[in-house]
Design a protein around this motif. Structure first.
Motif, short mmCIF file in Angstrom:
data_model
loop_
_atom_site.label_atom_id
_atom_site.label_comp_id
_atom_site.label_asym_id
_atom_site.label_seq_id
_atom_site.Cartn_x
_atom_site.Cartn_y
_atom_site.Cartn_z
N GLY A 159 -2.84 -4.41 -13.19
CA GLY A 159 -3.44 -5.27 -12.19
C GLY A 159 -4.93 -5.05 -12.08
O GLY A 159 -5.44 -4.02 -12.52
N ASP A 160 -5.65 -5.99 -11.49
CA ASP A 160 -7.09 -5.84 -11.37
C ASP A 160 -7.45 -4.93 -10.20
O ASP A 160 -6.58 -4.48 -9.45
CB ASP A 160 -7.78 -7.20 -11.30
CG ASP A 160 -7.46 -7.98 -10.03
OD1 ASP A 160 -6.89 -7.38 -9.07
OD2 ASP A 160 -7.77 -9.18 -9.97
N VAL A 161 -8.74 -4.69 -10.02
CA VAL A 161 -9.20 -3.74 -9.01
C VAL A 161 -8.88 -4.21 -7.60
O VAL A 161 -8.44 -3.43 -6.75
CB VAL A 161 -10.72 -3.47 -9.17
CG1 VAL A 161 -11.25 -2.64 -8.00
CG2 VAL A 161 -10.99 -2.75 -10.49
N GLN A 162 -9.07 -5.49 -7.35
CA GLN A 162 -8.79 -6.02 -6.02
C GLN A 162 -7.31 -5.86 -5.67
O GLN A 162 -6.95 -5.46 -4.57
CB GLN A 162 -9.19 -7.49 -5.92
CG GLN A 162 -8.94 -8.08 -4.54
CD GLN A 162 -9.38 -9.54 -4.43
OE1 GLN A 162 -9.96 -10.08 -5.37
NE2 GLN A 162 -9.11 -10.16 -3.31
N GLN A 163 -6.45 -6.19 -6.63
CA GLN A 163 -5.01 -6.04 -6.42
C GLN A 163 -4.66 -4.58 -6.17
O GLN A 163 -3.85 -4.26 -5.29
CB GLN A 163 -4.24 -6.55 -7.64
CG GLN A 163 -2.74 -6.27 -7.59
CD GLN A 163 -2.01 -7.08 -6.56
OE1 GLN A 163 -2.56 -8.03 -6.00
NE2 GLN A 163 -0.77 -6.73 -6.28
N ALA A 164 -5.26 -3.68 -6.94
CA ALA A 164 -4.97 -2.25 -6.79
C ALA A 164 -5.36 -1.76 -5.41
O ALA A 164 -4.60 -1.02 -4.76
CB ALA A 164 -5.71 -1.46 -7.87
N ASN A 165 -6.54 -2.14 -4.93
CA ASN A 165 -6.98 -1.69 -3.61
C ASN A 165 -6.14 -2.30 -2.49
O ASN A 165 -5.85 -1.65 -1.49
CB ASN A 165 -8.46 -2.01 -3.42
CG ASN A 165 -9.36 -0.97 -4.06
OD1 ASN A 165 -9.50 0.13 -3.55
ND2 ASN A 165 -9.95 -1.31 -5.19
N THR A 166 -5.73 -3.56 -2.67
CA THR A 166 -4.88 -4.20 -1.67
C THR A 166 -3.53 -3.50 -1.58
O THR A 166 -3.03 -3.22 -0.48
CB THR A 166 -4.67 -5.69 -2.01
OG1 THR A 166 -5.92 -6.35 -1.98
CG2 THR A 166 -3.72 -6.35 -1.02
N TYR A 167 -2.94 -3.21 -2.74
CA TYR A 167 -1.64 -2.55 -2.75
C TYR A 167 -1.75 -1.14 -2.18
O TYR A 167 -0.86 -0.68 -1.45
CB TYR A 167 -1.09 -2.51 -4.18
CG TYR A 167 0.30 -1.93 -4.28
CD1 TYR A 167 1.34 -2.43 -3.51
CD2 TYR A 167 0.57 -0.87 -5.13
CE1 TYR A 167 2.62 -1.89 -3.59
CE2 TYR A 167 1.84 -0.32 -5.23
CZ TYR A 167 2.86 -0.83 -4.45
OH TYR A 167 4.12 -0.29 -4.53
N MET A 168 -2.86 -0.44 -2.47
CA MET A 168 -3.05 0.90 -1.92
C MET A 168 -3.10 0.85 -0.39
O MET A 168 -2.50 1.69 0.29
CB MET A 168 -4.33 1.54 -2.46
CG MET A 168 -4.55 2.96 -1.95
SD MET A 168 -3.27 4.13 -2.49
CE MET A 168 -3.77 4.37 -4.21
#
Length: 331
Positions: free
Chosen positions: A303-312
């Motif tokens: 996944g991209d960075v935005q998706q990663a931070n959202t999921y975190m």
């Protein structure tokens, strides 16, 4: 986001093409032509042998090939991953030191409070999620039970203990929920410094029970040294088709996963974070990497960075709620 392996895979897979295209353009960009110009360190929050360490060691050599610099793993175990998180939080934000930690990274601020020594939101940027897997309850082969129901009955008549990868790890919370909240059983928790030592504890009979992610005891179950009685996924694992889910066994509220992710100190330049995200995504799609992950019982994420931070952020909020509901404490 629902906590099922399939939904996680599908959500992250949709963004892979975008991530891959971004990685290609970033790797060719003149602004990052000089990065990296020295070796990169992946600081792992647990000892060798567990899923977090396995994930880091599987991707490290392939990252080195893509980035054309050595990428090495350094294990800094302690306090359920807090030691490594504190080290990386205070490292120079120059793109040469990254944290690879488990879901305990999202749990510990709620469990330890200020003693965790870091905040996922204040001190880190999530680079990428690497792998995920469900948690399992296993017993030493000498324990005279073959089902989770039999273990519950056995625990009512015997003083038992269970190993876990440490306070705040998702296996710890899975079993605190099952044993203390659901069963009202007094099964003593013995925290170890990672899934590797926790798994060896049940194999060697130091504890009759282990609560770990799949990878910790997967090979030992195939060798007949432990029996896996239940898994915390919403559906049965293809690698463990005979192991019933906790949902099947009457505990629909327990659907927990242990993931591994890469984080960078918060002030690491966004271009570097993006480039590393693209490199990780590219590596995770390589057939040989997928094969290694599968053999370890790990499911690839991307996944991209935005998706990663959202999921975190979702994970931090979710586990804060779980910690409160279970009443988990560091003793």
């Amino acid at each position: 986001m629902r906590h099922s392996t399939c939904s996680i895979q599908n959500t992250f897979r949709k963004l892979f093409q975008l991530s891959l295209l971004a990685s290609v353009s970033l790797m060719a960009g003149s602004a990052l032509a000089a990065y990296p110009d020295k070796s990169i360190k992946l600081v792992v929050g647990f000892p060798p042998g567990g899923p977090t360490d396995m994930s880091a060691r599987i991707i490290a050599p392939k990252l080195a090939e893509i980035l054309k610099q050595s990428v090495f793993v350094e294990n800094k175990a302690g306090a359920g991953g807090n030691v490594a998180a504190q080290i990386v939080a205070n490292a120079p934000p120059d793109g040469y030191t990254f944290l690879v930690n488990s879901a305990a990274f999202a749990v510990n601020p709620a469990l330890y409070g200020a003693a965790a020594g870091y905040s996922p939101k204040i001190n880190f940027s999530t680079v990428a999620f690497i792998s995920t897997q469900a948690n399992v309850i296993s017993v030493n082969d000498a324990v005279p039970v073959k089902t989770l129901a039999e273990l519950k009955a056995y625990a009512s008549k015997n003083k038992l203990s269970y190993s876990s990868p440490g306070y705040g790890t998702t296996p710890h919370l899975t079993c605190e929920n099952l044993f203390r909240v659901q069963w009202k059983a007094d099964i003593n928790h013995i925290p170890y410094k990672g899934a590797g030592p926790a798994s060896m504890a049940v194999v060697g009979g130091e504890t009759p029970i282990a609560c770990t992610a799949v990878a910790g005891v997967y090979q030992f179950s195939k060798q007949g040294k432990v029996r896996i009685l239940g898994i915390s996924s919403d559906k049965r694992s293809p690698n463990l088709p005979d192991v019933p889910t906790l949902v099947e066994l009457g505990y629909p509220q327990i659907k927990d996963y242990t993931w591994s992710a890469m984080m960078a100190p918060i002030k690491t330049p966004n271009d570097i974070v993006q480039k590393m995200n693209g490199a990780v995504n590219f590596v995770l799609q390589l057939p040989e990497v997928k094969e290694q992950m599968d053999k370890a019982g790990l499911v690839v994420m991307s996944g991209d960075v935005q998706q990663a931070n959202t999921y975190m952020t979702e994970e931090v909020n979710r586990w804060e709620k779980v910690v409160k509901e279970v009443g988990a404490k560091v003793e």
